[in-house]
Write an enzyme that holds these catalytic residues in place. Structure first.
Site, mmCIF file in Angstrom:
data_model
loop_
_atom_site.group_PDB
_atom_site.id
_atom_site.type_symbol
_atom_site.label_atom_id
_atom_site.label_comp_id
_atom_site.label_asym_id
_atom_site.label_seq_id
_atom_site.Cartn_x
_atom_site.Cartn_y
_atom_site.Cartn_z
ATOM 1 N N ASN A 41 60.467 38.633 46.677
ATOM 2 C CA ASN A 41 60.005 37.329 47.196
ATOM 3 C C ASN A 41 59.767 37.356 48.711
ATOM 4 O O ASN A 41 59.053 36.504 49.243
ATOM 5 C CB ASN A 41 60.991 36.204 46.856
ATOM 6 C CG ASN A 41 60.978 35.794 45.398
ATOM 7 O OD1 ASN A 41 61.947 35.247 44.882
ATOM 8 N ND2 ASN A 41 59.882 36.043 44.703
ATOM 9 N N ASP A 48 62.013 29.974 36.915
ATOM 10 C CA ASP A 48 60.607 30.240 37.222
ATOM 11 C C ASP A 48 59.758 28.994 36.971
ATOM 12 O O ASP A 48 60.090 28.175 36.111
ATOM 13 C CB ASP A 48 60.129 31.413 36.339
ATOM 14 C CG ASP A 48 58.841 32.013 36.855
ATOM 15 O OD1 ASP A 48 58.482 31.788 38.032
ATOM 16 O OD2 ASP A 48 58.171 32.714 36.068
HETATM 17 C C1 FPP Z 1 60.269 30.845 41.005
HETATM 18 O O1 FPP Z 1 59.195 29.972 40.979
HETATM 19 C C2 FPP Z 1 61.285 30.366 41.893
HETATM 20 C C3 FPP Z 1 61.615 30.947 43.064
HETATM 21 C C4 FPP Z 1 60.952 32.147 43.601
HETATM 22 C C5 FPP Z 1 62.652 30.408 43.913
HETATM 23 C C6 FPP Z 1 63.698 29.608 43.208
HETATM 24 C C7 FPP Z 1 64.156 28.626 44.153
HETATM 25 C C8 FPP Z 1 64.611 27.405 43.827
HETATM 26 C C9 FPP Z 1 64.862 26.948 42.470
HETATM 27 C C10 FPP Z 1 64.858 26.411 44.846
HETATM 28 C C11 FPP Z 1 65.570 26.928 46.013
HETATM 29 C C12 FPP Z 1 66.985 27.148 45.731
HETATM 30 C C13 FPP Z 1 67.719 27.831 46.570
HETATM 31 C C14 FPP Z 1 69.180 27.883 46.337
HETATM 32 C C15 FPP Z 1 67.100 28.539 47.696
HETATM 33 P P1 FPP Z 1 57.785 30.524 41.397
HETATM 34 O O2 FPP Z 1 57.521 30.069 42.790
HETATM 35 O O3 FPP Z 1 57.699 31.985 41.163
HETATM 36 O O4 FPP Z 1 56.880 29.743 40.395
HETATM 37 P P2 FPP Z 1 55.504 30.214 39.776
HETATM 38 O O5 FPP Z 1 55.828 31.334 38.823
HETATM 39 O O6 FPP Z 1 55.034 28.995 39.073
HETATM 40 O O7 FPP Z 1 54.615 30.628 40.907
#
Ligand code: FPP
Length: 253
Positions: free
Chosen positions: A69, A21
């Site tokens: 998501n 996250d």
């Molecule tokens: C959470 O950060 C992360 C995700 C929803 C996606 C995770 C994806 C990756 C690490 C990169 C892509 C990897 C692949 C294999 C597709 P957030 O966007 O919820 O962060 P925030 O809480 O700061 O908004």
């Protein structure tokens, strides 16, 4: 002695699960688009996958895309899909060099044919690798998974293949998307929130939790090793009291 050597001399968790996250906040803090945070997030995936291999972790499960998501803005979902496809192609040398077998858990039917093709190809190319399984949870949520388990058990019961009185915790283990691996020993969540967000709810019953405020793109190998060191300093009792000569482990009904 380096932190890596120190953790290798202790009991390394066989299965580490990670809620990655903080990509969006990492980007916003720099005045960048949220998608840029995911691009940096992929670099962290590469870093931590290699670190886990070096440490001797057998299964590394990453929560890469939740069922929820899909409700993000279209542009962000598209960016994540593009990253997923490019990651599956571009990281192939890393998977092969480190003996990493790719696995996917989740509703793969929700992805476009192009994404599914990239997944199938990567799964096939890595299926002979045996050093570490890198399990990507994609379009995954624990409630979806548990609903599928209940549905499958009901179908088997209705057809006479499964007697209700024979349903045990092991039956459920065997019907989960994660049936090929043990439950996580350690669950790591980056990004500062202290919740489990519909991830592996059945499987983390006795997992040790490690929360860090560090955003996923800033999460380093050393920080990953620190989470393992923290795990090694805990006593897992599985609801029991330590007694001489009786190993503490989780019971399965
Ligand atoms: C959470 O950060 C992360 C995700 C929803 C996606 C995770 C994806 C990756 C690490 C990169 C892509 C990897 C692949 C294999 C597709 P957030 O966007 O919820 O962060 P925030 O809480 O700061 O908004």
């Amino acid at each position: 002695m380096s932190l890596l050597q120190a953790i290798q001399s202790g009991k390394v968790p066989a299965h580490v699960a990670v809620i990655m996250d903080g990509n969006g906040r990492w980007a916003q803090a720099r005045g960048l688009e949220r998608a840029q945070g995911h691009v940096e997030g992929v670099k962290a995936v590469r870093r931590i996958a290699e670190a886990a291999c070096k440490a001797g972790v057998r299964y590394l499960t990453l929560y890469a895309f939740s069922t929820e998501n899909w409700d993000r803005p279209r542009g962000e979902v598209d960016a994540l899909m593009g990253l997923l496809v490019s990651c599956l192609h571009e990281e192939m040398p890393l998977f092969m060099k480190n003996g990493i077998r790719l696995r996917i858990i989740g509703q793969v039917g929700s992805f476009s044919p192009q994404v599914r093709q990239a997944m199938d190809e990567a799964l096939r190319q890595t299926e002979g690798n045996t050093r570490m399984d890198l399990v990507l949870a994609l379009s995954y949520s624990a409630r979806w998974e548990l609903t599928e388990v209940v549905r499958e058990a009901a179908v088997r019961a209705a057809s006479g293949d499964l007697r209700p009185q024979d349903i045990s915790s092991r039956t459920i283990d065997g019907l989960l998307a994660t049936s090929f691996m043990p439950d996580p020993d350690l669950l790591v969540r980056t990004g500062g929130e202290q919740r489990v967000s519909n991830f592996l709810l059945w499987q983390i019953a006795y997992s040790e939790m490690y929360f860090t405020p560090v955003f996923w793109p800033d999460f380093t190998e050393e920080m990953f090793y620190e989470s393992i060191a923290s795990f090694q300093n805990r006593e897992r009792r599985f609801g029991k009291v330590p007694e001489p000569g009786r190993p503490l482990k989780a019971d399965k009904a």
